[in-house]
Design a protein around this motif. Sequence first.
Motif, PDB file in Angstrom:
ATOM      1  N   ARG A   1       0.826  -1.209   0.000  1.00  0.00           N
ATOM      2  CA  ARG A   1       0.000   0.000   0.000  1.00  0.00           C
ATOM      3  C   ARG A   1       0.860   1.258   0.000  1.00  0.00           C
ATOM      4  NH1 ARG A   1      -3.001  -3.610   3.198  1.00  0.00           N
ATOM      5  NH2 ARG A   1      -5.006  -4.032   2.228  1.00  0.00           N
ATOM      6  N   LEU A   2       1.893   1.275   0.818  1.00  0.00           N
ATOM      7  CA  LEU A   2       2.767   2.446   0.865  1.00  0.00           C
ATOM      8  C   LEU A   2       3.474   2.675  -0.467  1.00  0.00           C
ATOM      9  CD1 LEU A   2       4.344   2.134   4.415  1.00  0.00           C
ATOM     10  CD2 LEU A   2       2.816   3.944   3.615  1.00  0.00           C
ATOM     11  N   CYS A   3       3.768   1.606  -1.177  1.00  0.00           N
ATOM     12  CA  CYS A   3       4.443   1.713  -2.471  1.00  0.00           C
ATOM     13  C   CYS A   3       3.461   1.891  -3.620  1.00  0.00           C
ATOM     14  CB  CYS A   3       5.323   0.478  -2.706  1.00  0.00           C
ATOM     15  SG  CYS A   3       6.725   0.379  -1.567  1.00  0.00           S
ATOM     16  N   GLY A   4       2.220   2.168  -3.309  1.00  0.00           N
ATOM     17  CA  GLY A   4       1.231   2.453  -4.342  1.00  0.00           C
ATOM     18  C   GLY A   4       0.854   1.261  -5.190  1.00  0.00           C
ATOM     19  N   GLY A   5       0.924   0.071  -4.615  1.00  0.00           N
ATOM     20  CA  GLY A   5       0.544  -1.123  -5.359  1.00  0.00           C
ATOM     21  C   GLY A   5       1.624  -1.614  -6.307  1.00  0.00           C
ATOM     22  N   HIS A   6       2.826  -1.069  -6.209  1.00  0.00           N
ATOM     23  CA  HIS A   6       3.936  -1.509  -7.052  1.00  0.00           C
ATOM     24  C   HIS A   6       4.611  -2.697  -6.370  1.00  0.00           C
ATOM     25  CE1 HIS A   6       4.191   2.828  -8.742  1.00  0.00           C
ATOM     26  NE2 HIS A   6       3.146   2.174  -9.185  1.00  0.00           N
ATOM     27  N   ALA A   7       4.337  -3.871  -6.893  1.00  0.00           N
ATOM     28  CA  ALA A   7       4.814  -5.098  -6.259  1.00  0.00           C
ATOM     29  C   ALA A   7       6.340  -5.153  -6.162  1.00  0.00           C
ATOM     30  CB  ALA A   7       4.289  -6.321  -7.009  1.00  0.00           C
ATOM     31  N   ALA A   8       7.039  -4.747  -7.208  1.00  0.00           N
ATOM     32  CA  ALA A   8       8.501  -4.838  -7.187  1.00  0.00           C
ATOM     33  C   ALA A   8       9.092  -3.952  -6.093  1.00  0.00           C
ATOM     34  CB  ALA A   8       9.081  -4.462  -8.546  1.00  0.00           C
ATOM     35  N   ARG A   9       8.565  -2.739  -5.939  1.00  0.00           N
ATOM     36  CA  ARG A   9       9.062  -1.850  -4.897  1.00  0.00           C
ATOM     37  C   ARG A   9       8.737  -2.407  -3.516  1.00  0.00           C
ATOM     38  NH1 ARG A   9       7.084   4.018  -6.455  1.00  0.00           N
ATOM     39  NH2 ARG A   9       8.097   4.525  -4.491  1.00  0.00           N
ATOM     40  N   ALA A  10       7.539  -2.958  -3.361  1.00  0.00           N
ATOM     41  CA  ALA A  10       7.151  -3.542  -2.076  1.00  0.00           C
ATOM     42  C   ALA A  10       8.012  -4.757  -1.743  1.00  0.00           C
ATOM     43  CB  ALA A  10       5.668  -3.927  -2.095  1.00  0.00           C
ATOM     44  N   GLU A  11       8.313  -5.566  -2.743  1.00  0.00           N
ATOM     45  CA  GLU A  11       9.170  -6.736  -2.520  1.00  0.00           C
ATOM     46  C   GLU A  11      10.585  -6.315  -2.136  1.00  0.00           C
ATOM     47  OE1 GLU A  11       8.768  -9.049  -6.091  1.00  0.00           O
ATOM     48  OE2 GLU A  11       6.643  -9.413  -5.690  1.00  0.00           O
ATOM     49  N   ASP A  12      11.094  -5.255  -2.781  1.00  0.00           N
ATOM     50  CA  ASP A  12      12.421  -4.742  -2.411  1.00  0.00           C
ATOM     51  C   ASP A  12      12.429  -4.262  -0.965  1.00  0.00           C
ATOM     52  OD1 ASP A  12      13.405  -5.271  -4.930  1.00  0.00           O
ATOM     53  OD2 ASP A  12      13.317  -3.186  -5.623  1.00  0.00           O
ATOM     54  N   ALA A  13      11.377  -3.529  -0.586  1.00  0.00           N
ATOM     55  CA  ALA A  13      11.283  -3.035   0.796  1.00  0.00           C
ATOM     56  C   ALA A  13      11.143  -4.202   1.774  1.00  0.00           C
ATOM     57  CB  ALA A  13      10.120  -2.063   0.940  1.00  0.00           C
ATOM     58  N   LEU A  14      10.408  -5.242   1.387  1.00  0.00           N
ATOM     59  CA  LEU A  14      10.261  -6.424   2.249  1.00  0.00           C
ATOM     60  C   LEU A  14      11.613  -7.107   2.441  1.00  0.00           C
ATOM     61  CD1 LEU A  14       8.167  -8.241   3.751  1.00  0.00           C
ATOM     62  CD2 LEU A  14       8.154  -9.656   1.681  1.00  0.00           C
ATOM     63  N   GLN A  15      12.360  -7.253   1.353  1.00  0.00           N
ATOM     64  CA  GLN A  15      13.686  -7.873   1.457  1.00  0.00           C
ATOM     65  C   GLN A  15      14.581  -7.034   2.368  1.00  0.00           C
ATOM     66  OE1 GLN A  15      15.847  -8.204  -2.237  1.00  0.00           O
ATOM     67  NE2 GLN A  15      17.256  -9.694  -1.382  1.00  0.00           N
ATOM     68  N   GLU A  16      14.559  -5.719   2.201  1.00  0.00           N
ATOM     69  CA  GLU A  16      15.366  -4.842   3.049  1.00  0.00           C
ATOM     70  C   GLU A  16      14.943  -4.963   4.511  1.00  0.00           C
ATOM     71  OE1 GLU A  16      18.230  -2.302   4.336  1.00  0.00           O
ATOM     72  OE2 GLU A  16      18.061  -3.239   2.363  1.00  0.00           O
ATOM     73  N   THR A  17      13.642  -5.066   4.751  1.00  0.00           N
ATOM     74  CA  THR A  17      13.119  -5.214   6.108  1.00  0.00           C
ATOM     75  C   THR A  17      13.694  -6.446   6.791  1.00  0.00           C
ATOM     76  OG1 THR A  17      11.050  -4.135   5.507  1.00  0.00           O
ATOM     77  CG2 THR A  17      11.003  -5.562   7.455  1.00  0.00           C
ATOM     78  N   PHE A  18      13.640  -7.577   6.110  1.00  0.00           N
ATOM     79  CA  PHE A  18      14.089  -8.815   6.738  1.00  0.00           C
ATOM     80  C   PHE A  18      15.616  -8.935   6.789  1.00  0.00           C
ATOM     81  CE2 PHE A  18       9.654  -9.743   6.649  1.00  0.00           C
ATOM     82  CZ  PHE A  18       9.467 -10.496   7.795  1.00  0.00           C
ATOM     83  N   LEU A  19      16.308  -8.231   5.913  1.00  0.00           N
ATOM     84  CA  LEU A  19      17.767  -8.151   6.050  1.00  0.00           C
ATOM     85  C   LEU A  19      18.130  -7.333   7.286  1.00  0.00           C
ATOM     86  CD1 LEU A  19      18.947  -7.615   2.358  1.00  0.00           C
ATOM     87  CD2 LEU A  19      19.383  -9.606   3.808  1.00  0.00           C
ATOM     88  N   GLN A  20      17.461  -6.193   7.458  1.00  0.00           N
ATOM     89  CA  GLN A  20      17.686  -5.377   8.648  1.00  0.00           C
ATOM     90  C   GLN A  20      17.318  -6.158   9.915  1.00  0.00           C
ATOM     91  OE1 GLN A  20      15.669  -1.601   8.508  1.00  0.00           O
ATOM     92  NE2 GLN A  20      16.573  -1.074   6.536  1.00  0.00           N
ATOM     93  N   ALA A  21      16.205  -6.880   9.850  1.00  0.00           N
ATOM     94  CA  ALA A  21      15.767  -7.651  11.017  1.00  0.00           C
ATOM     95  C   ALA A  21      16.804  -8.709  11.387  1.00  0.00           C
ATOM     96  CB  ALA A  21      14.410  -8.304  10.740  1.00  0.00           C
ATOM     97  N   TRP A  22      17.361  -9.389  10.391  1.00  0.00           N
ATOM     98  CA  TRP A  22      18.365 -10.421  10.657  1.00  0.00           C
ATOM     99  C   TRP A  22      19.559  -9.824  11.388  1.00  0.00           C
ATOM    100  CZ3 TRP A  22      18.858 -15.383  11.179  1.00  0.00           C
ATOM    101  CH2 TRP A  22      20.131 -15.978  11.140  1.00  0.00           C
ATOM    102  N   ARG A  23      19.992  -8.641  10.928  1.00  0.00           N
ATOM    103  CA  ARG A  23      21.141  -7.981  11.555  1.00  0.00           C
ATOM    104  C   ARG A  23      20.818  -7.478  12.961  1.00  0.00           C
ATOM    105  NH1 ARG A  23      21.280  -4.673   6.644  1.00  0.00           N
ATOM    106  NH2 ARG A  23      22.126  -6.042   5.058  1.00  0.00           N
ATOM    107  N   ALA A  24      19.585  -6.992  13.150  1.00  0.00           N
ATOM    108  CA  ALA A  24      19.209  -6.365  14.421  1.00  0.00           C
ATOM    109  C   ALA A  24      18.600  -7.337  15.428  1.00  0.00           C
ATOM    110  CB  ALA A  24      18.224  -5.229  14.158  1.00  0.00           C
TER     111      ALA A  24
END
Length: 197
Positions: free
Chosen positions: A55-78
């Motif tokens: 929703r935040l990415c305006g329905g752009h799946a690729a951008r949302a998937e990139d943000a999801l990947q970044e989220t879980f990479l950050q989570a793994w580190r933190a």
Amino acid sequence: MLDTTMPATRAATDADHADHADDPSLVRAAVAGDTGAYERIYRRHSPRVYAVLWRLCGGHAARAEDALQETFLQAWRALPGFRFDSSLGTWLHRLGVNAALMELRGSATREASEAGDDGWELLAAVPSVDRCAGTTLDLERALETLPPRARAVLVLHDIEGWKHHEIAEQLQMAVGSSKAQLHRARGLLRARLGEPA
């Protein structure tokens, strides 16, 4: 791999909460190096995190998937520093929103330099939403037509339940601007859905 064809719903049921009762043990196992435990955390929490990112990415799946990947990479580190002050889902959700907002800040800066002020002029070029009288799909399509900052304020306030001071801090704007963006976004959304003001 996460099926991202349809975003998950926001509401969590009591059963969902019961299923998450073992999150602390999964966190401890993941911190100790158990990648299977981390995979379970991902599979359990990624659909809801993806839904808000989408929703935040305006329905752009690729951008949302990139943000999801970044989220879980950050989570793994933190994860070793996770103190259980909030639920794991809330913490992951906040990381995800922050990742999407970083992207939003970058795109808002580009749009502001190209379109001036808030970029509201861009709405004139946006085609009207095809509607079938009030379906969820209509709402999602209408959300996609909002300018990114307005969409972010609306999603964070009305869907995710954030307070204006939290939104203002994350989007680096005044609280009054957050309120004004929300008011404008709601009006634009009503107009896109063909509802009276």
